[in-house]
Design a protein around this motif. Structure first.
Motif, PDB file in Angstrom:
ATOM      1  N   ILE A 252       0.877  -1.173   0.000  1.00  0.00           N
ATOM      2  CA  ILE A 252       0.000   0.000   0.000  1.00  0.00           C
ATOM      3  C   ILE A 252       0.909   1.217   0.000  1.00  0.00           C
ATOM      4  CG2 ILE A 252      -1.824   1.285   1.173  1.00  0.00           C
ATOM      5  CD1 ILE A 252      -2.662  -1.333   2.512  1.00  0.00           C
ATOM      6  N   LEU A 253       0.940   1.932  -1.123  1.00  0.00           N
ATOM      7  CA  LEU A 253       1.735   3.159  -1.211  1.00  0.00           C
ATOM      8  C   LEU A 253       0.948   4.308  -0.606  1.00  0.00           C
ATOM      9  CD1 LEU A 253       3.386   3.125  -4.759  1.00  0.00           C
ATOM     10  CD2 LEU A 253       4.193   2.121  -2.627  1.00  0.00           C
ATOM     11  N   VAL A 254       1.622   5.107   0.202  1.00  0.00           N
ATOM     12  CA  VAL A 254       0.969   6.238   0.873  1.00  0.00           C
ATOM     13  C   VAL A 254       1.691   7.525   0.501  1.00  0.00           C
ATOM     14  CG1 VAL A 254       0.135   7.170   3.060  1.00  0.00           C
ATOM     15  CG2 VAL A 254       0.456   4.695   2.811  1.00  0.00           C
ATOM     16  N   TYR A 255       0.939   8.480  -0.034  1.00  0.00           N
ATOM     17  CA  TYR A 255       1.467   9.808  -0.363  1.00  0.00           C
ATOM     18  C   TYR A 255       0.558  10.868   0.238  1.00  0.00           C
ATOM     19  CZ  TYR A 255       4.970   8.219  -3.751  1.00  0.00           C
ATOM     20  OH  TYR A 255       6.065   7.652  -4.337  1.00  0.00           O
ATOM     21  N   GLY A 256       1.162  11.887   0.825  1.00  0.00           N
ATOM     22  CA  GLY A 256       0.395  13.027   1.280  1.00  0.00           C
ATOM     23  C   GLY A 256       0.201  14.009   0.138  1.00  0.00           C
ATOM     24  N   ALA A 257      -0.864  14.810   0.212  1.00  0.00           N
ATOM     25  CA  ALA A 257      -1.059  15.853  -0.796  1.00  0.00           C
ATOM     26  C   ALA A 257      -0.005  16.932  -0.647  1.00  0.00           C
ATOM     27  CB  ALA A 257      -2.454  16.454  -0.664  1.00  0.00           C
ATOM     28  N   SER A 258       0.477  17.122   0.571  1.00  0.00           N
ATOM     29  CA  SER A 258       1.532  18.096   0.856  1.00  0.00           C
ATOM     30  C   SER A 258       2.152  17.735   2.196  1.00  0.00           C
ATOM     31  CB  SER A 258       0.952  19.520   0.902  1.00  0.00           C
ATOM     32  OG  SER A 258       0.215  19.709   2.102  1.00  0.00           O
TER      33      SER A 258
END
Length: 663
Positions: A252-258
């Protein structure tokens, strides 16, 4: 015949733009807001001035680090082409349509994401998707960048035409990875716009495309906003028939919008009995912790600046020597040590090797700890258990490889508002979006989480109505199930039916746990969802791309004598206008009767929409007196009455209406 007088600009209402959000115009305006000096005549951008403004930050080299593949340039054409579709409300398939704030949208997710841009820009807290893994048999959206809506309409049988169909992606196609990347890039790009600045996206994937997906997300979300790669143990035992090494996990890849996204933390229960000390000044319980760093990276060579002397109570200088006599280091720098010393948080203890400094670690009943990147099946469930969950709802296996509800609940816990994370009540009405909805696990997780903690989170699901073939052994159970409930044989029907059954189950449980003769005493929960379906716009738009042949132009003009499509209701048109005016699909709508005509009051009177085909001055005056901020009417409601149009413009202007538009 007398010549018609030319109407002044002030006598003309504006035309409502029926296109979806224009991403190019939005990006241009954002750039000009940051760099007004690069504006040229007509509001265009002078790139030479932009390079001057940015100085050495601009990379003008020919060779750059990045990810490229066949078709990437065409992805931008897709992104930049506004949708002319709409979302039709389907009351017959809903649960509590007028009160719920949950959505299930049936359609091609790229077109739907485009249509959601105006209404949901920067409003979504968490996006979770479980896209096709590109294993060879997964459904891949058409590799076509010019007729996305048309292809969808052909695919669902809404129009009679021959066009590209959705299908599987096999290595024999020659563009195995490229086709998958083309499908994902435009959807992730549009999804990024919907995230709040403190939002995040969670993407399920396996080994096949995880490397490409990571680089794709680095480009779209920014490498600096990468949060984690989570390893989820998806099975409870190895596959004994595997001739190699059993693939027991997914990612599960997790990226924040900022950088504003901060993952929530887990409660961490400290052992109060270990805190034996009592601080004289504060009365707080504490335990001493060696000031000298222990364990990993504890040598002087690891952090040379953290090797320095501190003064013991007897005036001697103490260095962080390790028990074996080698040079170690302190846990903190000199400045922080001095601050803690001044606060009384440093404690000196006489030991066999002399005076040693300790930091007071105070007992915190609200202590937290971060989530780990390895999620065992014992904590969040596995594929087999998820299949059992679905079977318990449907009575049969109707969907392959659903995700466990507990897995989605953990993602909600990490990404949405949390009392644990902030030590105080946080927002509990976050929006969770899943545009590869599958069987609807995300909706079940949201509903159950709200039921457990009293939250008011909302879900938006988007699912393609993928046909189910009763002759396909892998789809027969799902196809038969749709037959048994009297629904069309497609995947979106499975999604909706699952959510209906979860809602009924939760309502039945609530009734058992909180019985009441008068139906009171149970906290309100949003047990419902609205259904919308992707379709062509309700209004026939002028096609500027047709040939200049006289017969073709005549047919085009004839189509626009009546520019509203047959069989479309006022409510269909209303929701298209709301969507393309920037209102969410769950906005409050009240039906009024003014001067004997139907008028829709939106967002408690902020917008009035009148779709009657015969308008009068009495009706215009009645709407104006209510002082809405905006008004939208049908063009043909004025029946080319120039005087009525002029009076409407002036009346609305006099009463403070800031926007009057027609369609």
């Amino acid at each position: 015949m007398p010549k018609r007088e030319e109407k002044s600009v002030t006598e003309q209402p504006e035309k409502l733009d029926l296109r979806s959000f224009d991403i190019v115009d939005y990006k241009r305006r954002e750039l000009l807001l940051l760099f007004p000096e690069v504006r040229t005549e007509g509001g265009k951008i002078d790139f030479d001035r932009l390079k001057l403004a940015l100085g050495e930050v601009v990379d003008v080299g020919r060779e750059r680090y990045g990810m490229n593949w066949p078709g990437k340039a065409d992805c931008f054409k897709t992104i930049q082409t506004p949708s002319l579709g709409t979302l039709l409300p389907c009351r017959a398939e809903r649960v509590n349509f007028d009160t719920t704030e949950n959505l299930i949208v049936e359609g091609d997710n790229l077109e739907v994401l485009k249509l959601l841009q105006k209404s949901y820009l920067g409003k979504v807290k968490v996006i979770y998707i479980d896209p096709p893994y590109n294993g060879g048999n997964d459904l891949i959206y058409p590799d076509d960048y010019t007729e996305s809506l048309q292809t969808y309409l052909e695919y669902t049988g809404q129009v009679d035409a021959q066009g590209k169909k959705f299908g599987t992606n096999t290595e024999a196609d020659g563009r195995f990875h490229s086709k998958w990347l083309n499908m994902m890039y435009s959807r992730l790009y549009m999804a990024r716009n919907l995230l709040r600045e403190d939002g995040a996206i969670f993407i399920n994937i396996d080994d096949g495309e995880v490397t490409n997906l990571r680089r794709l997300c680095d480009e779209i979300f920014g490498e600096e906003n990468f949060v984690a790669t989570i390893i989820w143990q998806k099975v409870y035992s190895p596959r004994m028939d595997d001739t190699g090494i059993s693939p027991d996990h997914d990612y599960i890849l997790v990226y924040g919008a900022s950088s504003e996204f901060i993952p929530n933390r887990l409660p961490f229960k400290q052992n109060e009995r270990q805190f034996t000390g009592c601080d004289v000044e504060t009365g707080k319980r504490y335990r001493p912790r060696s000031l000298r760093k222990e364990g990993k990276n504890s040598r002087r060579a690891d952090r040379p600046k953290l090797w320095f002397p501190v003064e013991a109570p007897d005036g001697t200088q103490v260095y962080p020597f390790k028990p074996d006599g080698t040079e170690g280091r302190w846990r903190m720098g000199r400045a922080k040590y001095n601050r803690l010393l001044a606060k009384g948080s440093i404690e000196w203890v006489q030991t066999d090797i002399g005076w040693q400094p300790y930091v007071k670690q105070f007992y915190n009943p609200n202590a937290t700890m971060p989530y780990a990147t390895i999620w065992p099946h014992s904590e969040v469930g596995h594929n087999h258990g998820a299949a059992d969950e679905l079977k318990a709802l449907f009575g049969d296996k109707v969907f392959d490889n659903p995700k466990p509800v507990e897995l989605l609940k953990r993602i909600i816990d990490i990404g949405c508002g949390s009392e644990v994370a902030n030590g105080e009540d946080d927002e509990d009405d976050d929006i969770i979006l899943d545009f590869f909805a599958g069987s609807g696990t995300t909706a079940q997780a949201v509903l159950e989480s709200n039921n457990e903690d009293g939250g008011a989170r909302k879900f938006i699901l988007v699912q393609l109505p993928e046909p189910l073939d009763p002759l396909n052994k892998d789809q027969k159970s799902a196809s038969d199930f749709c037959d048994s409930i009297g629904k069309p044989r497609n995947m979106a029907e499975i999604t909706k039916e699952r959510v209906r059954r979860v809602i009924k189950q939760l309502k039945d449980t609530d009734a058992e746990e909180t019985p009441s003769l008068f139906g009171k005493g149970t906290p309100y929960q949003d047990y419902g969802f609205r259904v919308f379906k992707l379709a062509e716009s309700n209004l026939k738009l002028w096609n500027a791309d047709v040939s200049n042949d006289v017969d073709v132009l005549v047919r085009q003009l004839e189509l626009h004598i009546d520019h509203i499509r047959k069989d479309r209701k006022q409510e269909d048109i209303l929701y298209e206008l709301l969507l393309k005016s920037g209102f969410p699909l769950t906005v409050s709508v009240e039906e009024l009767q003014l001067a004997g005509k139907r008028v829709y009051s939106v967002a408690e009177g902020e917008l009035f929409v009148c779709l009657e085909e015969k308008l009068s001055l009495e009706l215009i005056r009645a709407m104006a007196e209510r002082k809405p901020q905006r008004v939208v009417c049908l063009d043909r409601g004025f029946d080319d009455n120039d005087q009525l149009i002029a009076n409407a413009v002036q009346l609305f202007k006099t009463e403070g209406v800031t926007s009057f538009k027609t369609v």
